[in-house]
Design an enzyme around this catalytic site. Structure first.
Site, PDB file in Angstrom:
ATOM      1  N   ASP A 123       0.826  -1.209   0.000  1.00 28.22           N
ATOM      2  CA  ASP A 123       0.000   0.000   0.000  1.00 28.22           C
ATOM      3  C   ASP A 123       0.864   1.265   0.000  1.00 28.22           C
ATOM      4  O   ASP A 123       2.088   1.215  -0.029  1.00 28.22           O
ATOM      5  CB  ASP A 123      -0.941  -0.041   1.202  1.00 28.22           C
ATOM      6  CG  ASP A 123      -2.316   0.527   0.901  1.00 28.22           C
ATOM      7  OD1 ASP A 123      -2.449   1.323  -0.045  1.00 28.22           O
ATOM      8  OD2 ASP A 123      -3.270   0.164   1.620  1.00 28.22           O
ATOM      9  N   GLU A 170      -0.890   1.658  -5.185  1.00 27.22           N
ATOM     10  CA  GLU A 170      -0.438   3.050  -5.112  1.00 27.22           C
ATOM     11  C   GLU A 170      -1.563   4.015  -5.491  1.00 27.22           C
ATOM     12  O   GLU A 170      -1.370   5.226  -5.454  1.00 27.22           O
ATOM     13  CB  GLU A 170       0.796   3.183  -6.040  1.00 27.22           C
ATOM     14  CG  GLU A 170       1.483   4.509  -6.070  1.00 27.22           C
ATOM     15  CD  GLU A 170       0.908   5.418  -7.153  1.00 27.22           C
ATOM     16  OE1 GLU A 170       1.253   6.612  -7.158  1.00 27.22           O
ATOM     17  OE2 GLU A 170       0.097   4.936  -7.975  1.00 27.22           O
ATOM     18  N   GLY A 201      -2.919   4.796  -8.236  1.00 25.39           N
ATOM     19  CA  GLY A 201      -2.827   5.513  -9.504  1.00 25.39           C
ATOM     20  C   GLY A 201      -2.372   6.950  -9.387  1.00 25.39           C
ATOM     21  O   GLY A 201      -2.366   7.677 -10.386  1.00 25.39           O
ATOM     22  N   ASP A 202      -1.975   7.381  -8.200  1.00 25.32           N
ATOM     23  CA  ASP A 202      -1.614   8.788  -7.989  1.00 25.32           C
ATOM     24  C   ASP A 202      -0.430   9.226  -8.848  1.00 25.32           C
ATOM     25  O   ASP A 202      -0.357  10.371  -9.298  1.00 25.32           O
ATOM     26  CB  ASP A 202      -1.288   9.032  -6.511  1.00 25.32           C
ATOM     27  CG  ASP A 202      -2.526   9.072  -5.636  1.00 25.32           C
ATOM     28  OD1 ASP A 202      -3.641   8.942  -6.181  1.00 25.32           O
ATOM     29  OD2 ASP A 202      -2.383   9.223  -4.413  1.00 25.32           O
ATOM     30  N   ASP A 262      -9.877   3.723  -3.614  1.00 27.94           N
ATOM     31  CA  ASP A 262     -10.627   2.547  -3.191  1.00 27.94           C
ATOM     32  C   ASP A 262     -12.027   2.491  -3.803  1.00 27.94           C
ATOM     33  O   ASP A 262     -12.647   3.513  -4.090  1.00 27.94           O
ATOM     34  CB  ASP A 262     -10.765   2.528  -1.671  1.00 27.94           C
ATOM     35  CG  ASP A 262      -9.453   2.210  -0.977  1.00 27.94           C
ATOM     36  OD1 ASP A 262      -8.472   1.902  -1.679  1.00 27.94           O
ATOM     37  OD2 ASP A 262      -9.408   2.279   0.269  1.00 27.94           O
TER      38      ASP A 262
END
Length: 405
Positions: A152, A185, A187-188, A207
């Site tokens: 995460d 991650e 998609g940031d 999420d």
């Protein structure tokens, strides 16, 4: 050269060969999207070893294992403290037998086991993360018999994502046990652009929530419904393929949406070659939920060896059509009704071509003819005639097309 030096060189050579072999096995994982179950969507931090055992038992008993599901994944909050040497321990209250014993039990059922950690110093649930302990944690997971690591992105201010995930990948490769590496991650930082040779899958969004078309704000971050996550996949399909998948997050099938929404959710994740990780309570799921999750024809579309993510082929507003080239000249075609009302739809195959520069597949339905089978109803037909559909609200029709001989 004396015997001690010869022995040392031999041991070094053996270690290097072993590390190379394990790295090769790591690279061979995830040739089709991973399938399994994860604890977070339903249980969050309320987990314990007996519940995990129950899920393994139920995955076998309900036919999910036979349908292709094979990972039992423990998400956040299994962690206890680190020992004096920095090695992570399981929470002794909720996992008194330890993770190794739990892994042995899951393996005894013919299944695999996954575990969770975080690139920061703390996980999203406030437990010890892996920052600064990547190699220790990978060695620990390998010694426990772990098969899958979900990693995460909480508590990661000022951390370079590519470097952080590369470090953990290298740790896993060196640990002596092949473990599938799931990059979470959100998609940031556009992991699809840099993670192809780092992880076996990467999350493309924040999420998921068990809703059709919603967005829920949680302060600094948001969670998304099925359609919102689907729409965020635009432009990403070229990055997916065997060994590296766009992960649309764990599924919410059986967690409160309607039967039509669950069927659409599952069908869309399958045709988009997303990992199929279910997040419901397997022990109490309805027969309807079980039948959706174990539809072998839909699963076969997801697990097709070509690994081509579906293309949004036709956009008619409320009705969208997705097409997925498959092995042996087959195609999967999904008709999605996004709207709140039933839609009648006529599809004339003769006036539709499919051109795809990414997978190099092209088809002119006016010149080539296919038989088809409805994946959900079993109805059959062919592409010589117009297709007349009535698609209920929030539902799908999915066809598998096979070339006529």
């Amino acid at each position: 050269m004396n015997k001690k030096i010869s022995l040392l060189l031999a041991l070094c050579a053996s270690f290097l060969l072993g590390a190379q072999a394990h790295a090769q096995k790591f690279d061979e994982l995830g040739k089709t999207p991973q399938m399994g179950w994860n604890s977070w969507n339903t249980f969050a931090c309320e987990i314990n070893e007996q519940m995990i055992r129950d899920m393994a038992d139920t995955m076998v008993k309900t036919g999910m294992k036979d349908a292709g599901y094979n990972y039992i994944n423990i998400d956040d909050c299994w962690h206890g403290t680190r020992d004096k040497n920095g090695f992570i321990q399981a929470d002794k209250t909720h996992f008194p037998s330890g993770i190794k014993a739990l892994a042995d039990y899951v393996h005894s059922k013919g299944l695999k086991i996954g575990i969770y950690s975080d690139a920061g110093s703390k996980t999203c649930g406030g437990r010890p993360g892996s920052r600064g302990h990547e190699y220790q944690d990978a060695i620990t997971y390998a010694s426990w018999g772990i098969d899958y690591v979900k990693y995460d992105w909480c508590d990661t201010k000022d951390i370079n994502p590519k470097a952080a995930y590369t470090t953990m990948r290298d740790a896993i490769k060196s640990a002596g046990r092949p473990m599938l590496f799931s990059i979470c991650e959100w998609g940031d930082n556009k992991p699809w652009e840099w993670a192809t040779d780092i992880g076996h899958s990467w999350r493309t969004t924040g999420d998921i929530d068990p809703c059709w078309n919603c967005e829920h704000s949680h302060g600094s971050w948001s969670s998304w419904g099925v359609l919102r996550i689907l729409d965020k996949q635009e432009g990403l399909r070229k990055y997916a393929g065997p060994g590296h998948w766009n992960d649309m997050d764990m599924m919410e099938v059986g967690n409160g949406m309607s039967e039509a929404e669950d069927r659409s959710h599952f069908s869309l994740w399958a045709i988009m070659t997303s990992p199929l990780i279910t997040g419901n309570d397997l022990r109490s799921m309805s027969d309807t939920t079980r039948k959706i999750l174990t539809n072998k024809e839909m699963i076969a579309i997801n697990q097709d060896p070509l690994g081509i993510q579906a293309l949004k082929w036709i956009d008619d507003g409320d009705v969208e059509i997705f097409i997925k080239p498959m092995d042996k000249g087959d195609y999967a075609v999904l008709f999605l009704n996004r709207s709140d009302n039933e839609k009648t739809y006529v599809h004339d195959w003769a006036f539709n071509e499919m051109k795809d520069d990414i997978s190099k597949h092209q088809i002119d339905f006016s010149k080539e003819s296919f038989n088809f089978r409805n994946v959900w109803t079993g109805a059959t037909g062919d592409t010589k005639a117009k297709l007349n559909l009535s698609i209920p609200a929030h539902d799908v029709v999915v066809l598998r097309l096979t070339p006529k001989k």
